[in-house]
Design an enzyme around this catalytic site. Structure first.
Site, PDB file in Angstrom:
ATOM      1  N   LYS A  52      35.688  53.427  24.457  1.00  0.00           N
ATOM      2  CA  LYS A  52      34.414  53.705  24.381  1.00  0.00           C
ATOM      3  C   LYS A  52      33.436  52.668  24.454  1.00  0.00           C
ATOM      4  O   LYS A  52      32.568  52.519  25.199  1.00  0.00           O
ATOM      5  CB  LYS A  52      34.078  54.690  23.323  1.00  0.00           C
ATOM      6  CG  LYS A  52      34.730  55.913  23.449  1.00  0.00           C
ATOM      7  CD  LYS A  52      34.729  56.859  22.154  1.00  0.00           C
ATOM      8  CE  LYS A  52      35.538  58.205  22.582  1.00  0.00           C
ATOM      9  NZ  LYS A  52      35.513  59.056  21.191  1.00  0.00           N
ATOM     10  N   GLN A  96      33.601  58.908  15.332  1.00  0.00           N
ATOM     11  CA  GLN A  96      34.990  59.148  15.642  1.00  0.00           C
ATOM     12  C   GLN A  96      35.790  59.846  14.415  1.00  0.00           C
ATOM     13  O   GLN A  96      35.756  59.753  13.491  1.00  0.00           O
ATOM     14  CB  GLN A  96      35.674  57.713  15.821  1.00  0.00           C
ATOM     15  CG  GLN A  96      36.987  57.677  16.654  1.00  0.00           C
ATOM     16  CD  GLN A  96      37.219  58.497  18.036  1.00  0.00           C
ATOM     17  OE1 GLN A  96      36.277  58.250  18.812  1.00  0.00           O
ATOM     18  NE2 GLN A  96      38.226  58.932  18.457  1.00  0.00           N
ATOM     19  N   ASP A 119      28.747  63.723  21.706  1.00  0.00           N
ATOM     20  CA  ASP A 119      30.023  64.476  21.759  1.00  0.00           C
ATOM     21  C   ASP A 119      29.904  65.985  22.326  1.00  0.00           C
ATOM     22  O   ASP A 119      31.048  66.373  22.386  1.00  0.00           O
ATOM     23  CB  ASP A 119      30.826  64.280  20.328  1.00  0.00           C
ATOM     24  CG  ASP A 119      31.736  63.145  20.512  1.00  0.00           C
ATOM     25  OD1 ASP A 119      32.383  62.809  21.377  1.00  0.00           O
ATOM     26  OD2 ASP A 119      32.116  62.427  19.133  1.00  0.00           O
TER      27      ASP A 119
END
Ligand code: GUN
Length: 282
Positions: A52, A96, A119
């Site tokens: 990422k 995460q 997200d």
């Protein structure tokens, strides 16, 4: 002959488009950073986080890393998230998953400002998706839609079967297909006569989490098969939820693992950063 849907190529196209858009935003003085938080050192999470950050670098977005020890308390993580919510330089916040057991994922995801939730996991964004309002959309299912569209596969009017009902993939996948005017069926571990249902699918999205679970028996001749799974087989090689070799000859198009859905998740995270967070800037 079936088409192999090339997620690597399509994700690269998307990242190149986003690189241009980021440069244009920068030229208008609009810059922002993505905050990437990892708690603990789960090896798979470390790989995802590294990829990422690399994608941010490629596109021209600053990423700010927070690597917190495994023992971090829920309160400490919540405090950091709240600080980042208030920080005008931070356009997106990504925590995460999975988190260590002492921390409630639910509480943390709820603490992220919906305007910075790249997200697309916050209930406000999940709700907006389900009632057709704009908002951040979960990256993996958004990536599946892009794979279909950019491969010239029509969704409207098709019978789509989604295997799996997770909050991150199955449920938002069903909502997105519905938004594209498909007829959608969601199957899960308690579904009866599974094969009967999957054999109706013009487009089958497999997100069951079981290696090579889907064989040719589940497939209607000429269907499109999208494999969201990622596992390691006995030889430590990557494989999906679909038994590619037995299924592919019965499809009109199929995604491979690796190189199908996987690269799309990060491309769509970058999309959320540029098109969502970037657009929120003054
Ligand atoms: N862990 C596995 N997939 C994801 C994802 O898409 N986002 C985050 N934040 N964590 C994950």
């Amino acid at each position: 002959m079936y088409q192999i849907i090339d997620g690597k190529k399509i994700s690269q196209e998307i990242k190149d488009e986003l690189k241009e858009k980021t440069a244009a935003l920068k030229a208008q003085g609009k810059t922002f950073a993505l905050a990437v938080i990892q708690v603990g050192d789960d090896p798979a999470s470390s790989v995802y986080v590294r990829n990422k950050k690399r994608a941010c670098e490629y596109i021209g977005i600053e990423s700010v890393s927070y690597e917190l020890p495994r023992e971090t308390t829920e309160e400490e993580l919540l405090r950091l998230v709240r600080e980042l919510n208030e920080d005008p330089k931070i356009g997106g916040i990504l925590v995460q998953l999975p988190l260590p057991e002492q921390i409630s994922e639910d509480k943390v995801l709820l603490a992220i400002s919906p305007e910075k939730d790249v997200d697309g996991f916050h209930p406000v964004n999940v709700g907006n998706l389900s009632i057709g309002r704009p908002g951040f959309i979960s990256c993996t299912p958004a990536g599946v839609i892009q794979l279909l569209k950019r491969s010239g596969i029509q969704i409207e009017g098709k019978e789509c079967v989604v295997l799996g009902r997770s909050n991150i993939v199955g449920k938002p996948m069903a909502m997105l297909l519905l938004r594209e005017n498909a007829t959608v069926t969601v199957c899960h571990s308690r579904t009866r006569n599974l094969k009967e249902i999957t054999r109706r699918a013009d487009i089958l999205v497999a997100a069951v989490g079981k290696p090579r679970f889907i064989d040719a028996d589940y497939i209607k001749e000429g269907a499109v098969v999208i494999d969201v799974g990622i596992h390691r087989n006995e030889d430590n090689k990557l494989c999906g939820d679909v038994d590619f070799d037995s299924v592919a000859p019965h499809t009109s198009a199929i995604t491979p693992v690796p190189g199908g859905v996987g690269p799309m998740t990060i491309a769509m995270l970058m999309y959320n950063c540029v098109e969502g967070a970037g657009r929120n800037l003054d």
